[in-house]
Design a protein around this motif. Structure first.
Motif, PDB file in Angstrom:
ATOM      1  N   LYS A   1       0.739  -1.157  -0.121  1.00 48.01           N
ATOM      2  CA  LYS A   1       0.169   0.075  -0.032  1.00 48.01           C
ATOM      3  C   LYS A   1       0.814   1.330  -0.036  1.00 48.01           C
ATOM      4  O   LYS A   1       0.212   2.390   0.202  1.00 48.01           O
ATOM      5  CB  LYS A   1      -1.106   0.034   1.211  1.00 48.01           C
ATOM      6  CG  LYS A   1      -1.960  -1.172   1.108  1.00 48.01           C
ATOM      7  CD  LYS A   1      -2.833  -0.949   2.276  1.00 48.01           C
ATOM      8  CE  LYS A   1      -3.883  -2.261   2.213  1.00 48.01           C
ATOM      9  NZ  LYS A   1      -4.758  -2.332   3.293  1.00 48.01           N
ATOM     10  N   HIS A   2       2.130   1.138   0.043  1.00 48.13           N
ATOM     11  CA  HIS A   2       3.091   2.205   0.261  1.00 48.13           C
ATOM     12  C   HIS A   2       3.289   2.780  -1.311  1.00 48.13           C
ATOM     13  O   HIS A   2       3.505   1.993  -2.220  1.00 48.13           O
ATOM     14  CB  HIS A   2       4.235   1.899   0.779  1.00 48.13           C
ATOM     15  CG  HIS A   2       4.595   1.719   2.043  1.00 48.13           C
ATOM     16  ND1 HIS A   2       4.302   2.595   3.224  1.00 48.13           N
ATOM     17  CD2 HIS A   2       4.273   0.713   2.745  1.00 48.13           C
ATOM     18  CE1 HIS A   2       4.545   1.891   4.039  1.00 48.13           C
ATOM     19  NE2 HIS A   2       4.181   0.767   4.202  1.00 48.13           N
ATOM     20  N   ARG A   3       3.153   4.043  -1.727  1.00 49.24           N
ATOM     21  CA  ARG A   3       3.452   4.848  -2.847  1.00 49.24           C
ATOM     22  C   ARG A   3       4.124   5.953  -2.647  1.00 49.24           C
ATOM     23  O   ARG A   3       4.084   6.822  -1.685  1.00 49.24           O
ATOM     24  CB  ARG A   3       1.902   5.141  -3.507  1.00 49.24           C
ATOM     25  CG  ARG A   3       1.002   4.096  -3.791  1.00 49.24           C
ATOM     26  CD  ARG A   3       1.453   3.050  -5.053  1.00 49.24           C
ATOM     27  NE  ARG A   3       0.722   1.961  -5.055  1.00 49.24           N
ATOM     28  CZ  ARG A   3       0.828   0.937  -4.772  1.00 49.24           C
ATOM     29  NH1 ARG A   3       1.971   0.266  -4.087  1.00 49.24           N
ATOM     30  NH2 ARG A   3      -0.059  -0.228  -4.884  1.00 49.24           N
ATOM     31  N   ALA A   4       4.935   6.259  -3.611  1.00 49.12           N
ATOM     32  CA  ALA A   4       5.771   7.463  -3.746  1.00 49.12           C
ATOM     33  C   ALA A   4       4.892   8.758  -4.068  1.00 49.12           C
ATOM     34  O   ALA A   4       3.861   8.568  -4.524  1.00 49.12           O
ATOM     35  CB  ALA A   4       6.983   7.355  -4.698  1.00 49.12           C
ATOM     36  N   ARG A   5       5.366   9.763  -3.403  1.00 50.93           N
ATOM     37  CA  ARG A   5       4.525  11.111  -3.741  1.00 50.93           C
ATOM     38  C   ARG A   5       5.447  12.040  -3.554  1.00 50.93           C
ATOM     39  O   ARG A   5       6.455  11.997  -2.834  1.00 50.93           O
ATOM     40  CB  ARG A   5       3.206  11.297  -2.968  1.00 50.93           C
ATOM     41  CG  ARG A   5       3.317  11.141  -1.569  1.00 50.93           C
ATOM     42  CD  ARG A   5       2.229  11.660  -0.903  1.00 50.93           C
ATOM     43  NE  ARG A   5       2.055  11.885   0.714  1.00 50.93           N
ATOM     44  CZ  ARG A   5       2.800  12.685   1.271  1.00 50.93           C
ATOM     45  NH1 ARG A   5       2.969  13.679   0.602  1.00 50.93           N
ATOM     46  NH2 ARG A   5       2.641  12.638   2.559  1.00 50.93           N
ATOM     47  N   GLN A   6       5.171  13.292  -3.879  1.00 46.98           N
ATOM     48  CA  GLN A   6       5.953  14.582  -3.569  1.00 46.98           C
ATOM     49  C   GLN A   6       5.648  14.882  -2.188  1.00 46.98           C
ATOM     50  O   GLN A   6       4.639  14.857  -1.724  1.00 46.98           O
ATOM     51  CB  GLN A   6       5.257  15.769  -4.461  1.00 46.98           C
ATOM     52  CG  GLN A   6       6.155  17.008  -4.458  1.00 46.98           C
ATOM     53  CD  GLN A   6       7.363  16.839  -5.201  1.00 46.98           C
ATOM     54  OE1 GLN A   6       7.793  16.022  -6.304  1.00 46.98           O
ATOM     55  NE2 GLN A   6       8.525  17.540  -4.713  1.00 46.98           N
ATOM     56  N   PHE A   7       6.808  15.298  -1.429  1.00 49.13           N
ATOM     57  CA  PHE A   7       6.815  15.893  -0.223  1.00 49.13           C
ATOM     58  C   PHE A   7       6.146  17.232  -0.124  1.00 49.13           C
ATOM     59  O   PHE A   7       6.276  18.000  -1.091  1.00 49.13           O
ATOM     60  CB  PHE A   7       8.233  16.020   0.238  1.00 49.13           C
ATOM     61  CG  PHE A   7       8.344  16.514   1.420  1.00 49.13           C
ATOM     62  CD1 PHE A   7       8.586  15.258   2.614  1.00 49.13           C
ATOM     63  CD2 PHE A   7       8.306  17.849   2.083  1.00 49.13           C
ATOM     64  CE1 PHE A   7       8.524  15.845   3.849  1.00 49.13           C
ATOM     65  CE2 PHE A   7       8.604  18.050   3.239  1.00 49.13           C
ATOM     66  CZ  PHE A   7       8.724  17.110   4.489  1.00 49.13           C
ATOM     67  N   THR A   8       5.231  17.725   0.518  1.00 46.42           N
ATOM     68  CA  THR A   8       4.681  18.678   1.147  1.00 46.42           C
ATOM     69  C   THR A   8       4.881  19.425   2.138  1.00 46.42           C
ATOM     70  O   THR A   8       5.526  18.431   3.207  1.00 46.42           O
ATOM     71  CB  THR A   8       3.146  18.607   0.842  1.00 46.42           C
ATOM     72  OG1 THR A   8       2.600  17.902   1.949  1.00 46.42           O
ATOM     73  CG2 THR A   8       2.654  17.809  -0.545  1.00 46.42           C
ATOM     74  N   ARG A   9       4.681  20.584   2.378  1.00 51.05           N
ATOM     75  CA  ARG A   9       4.934  21.384   3.572  1.00 51.05           C
ATOM     76  C   ARG A   9       4.080  20.920   4.837  1.00 51.05           C
ATOM     77  O   ARG A   9       4.791  20.704   5.838  1.00 51.05           O
ATOM     78  CB  ARG A   9       4.734  22.911   3.462  1.00 51.05           C
ATOM     79  CG  ARG A   9       5.985  23.741   2.795  1.00 51.05           C
ATOM     80  CD  ARG A   9       5.550  24.733   2.702  1.00 51.05           C
ATOM     81  NE  ARG A   9       6.704  25.744   2.021  1.00 51.05           N
ATOM     82  CZ  ARG A   9       6.801  26.838   1.554  1.00 51.05           C
ATOM     83  NH1 ARG A   9       5.840  27.481   1.915  1.00 51.05           N
ATOM     84  NH2 ARG A   9       8.115  27.215   1.080  1.00 51.05           N
ATOM     85  N   GLU A  10       3.009  20.288   4.401  1.00 51.33           N
ATOM     86  CA  GLU A  10       2.166  19.506   5.300  1.00 51.33           C
ATOM     87  C   GLU A  10       2.724  18.635   5.958  1.00 51.33           C
ATOM     88  O   GLU A  10       2.269  17.884   7.038  1.00 51.33           O
ATOM     89  CB  GLU A  10       0.784  19.420   4.720  1.00 51.33           C
ATOM     90  CG  GLU A  10      -0.177  20.658   4.685  1.00 51.33           C
ATOM     91  CD  GLU A  10       0.411  21.272   3.498  1.00 51.33           C
ATOM     92  OE1 GLU A  10       0.894  20.913   2.568  1.00 51.33           O
ATOM     93  OE2 GLU A  10       0.321  22.657   3.351  1.00 51.33           O
TER      94      GLU A  10
END
Length: 96
Positions: free
Chosen positions: A4-13
Motif C-alpha cells: 500500500k506504500h506509494r511514492a509522492r511529492q513531499f509537501t510542507r504539510e
C-alpha cells in the motif's frame, strides 16, 4: 507488507505529520529546510548517512548516470544507514 506504500511529492504539510524527515543528500536537506515553517520543523530534518557511523560522506550519490555497480553501492549505503537508523529508533517504538 509494503503493497500500500506509494511514492509522492513531499509537501510542507508533511512536517506536521512526521517526527523525523530524512533526506538523502544535502541539496534535498537545504530545500526541506527552506520549506520548514518553524524551528521545530527544521529540527525534524536529518541526513540518512548521519545515522551510519562508518559513513565516508553525508550524501547518498545519485547513481543514475553511473554504471550498474554504482546502483549496488548506493543500495548498500542506504541499507546500512537504514539499519543504523532503525537501531536508534527501536527503543522508542518497541511495544512495552
Amino acid at each position: 507488507d509494503g503493497s500500500k506504500h506509494r511514492a509522492r511529492q513531499f509537501t510542507r504539510e508533511d512536517f506536521e505529520r512526521n517526527d523525523l524527515i530524512v533526506a538523502l543528500d544535502r541539496s534535498h536537506e537545504r530545500i526541506l529546510h527552506e520549506w520548514a515553517h518553524t524551528e521545530g520543523d527544521t529540527d525534524k530534518l536529518a541526513l540518512l548517512m548521519s545515522f551510519e557511523p562508518e559513513a565516508h560522506t553525508l550524501d547518498v550519490p545519485d547513481p543514475y548516470y553511473a554504471g550498474p555497480e554504482m546502483f549496488d553501492d548506493v543500495l548498500g549505503m542506504i541499507e546500512s544507514a537504514s539499519r543504523a537508523l532503525f537501531r536508534q529508533l527501536e527503543p522508542a517504538i518497541r511495544p512495552l
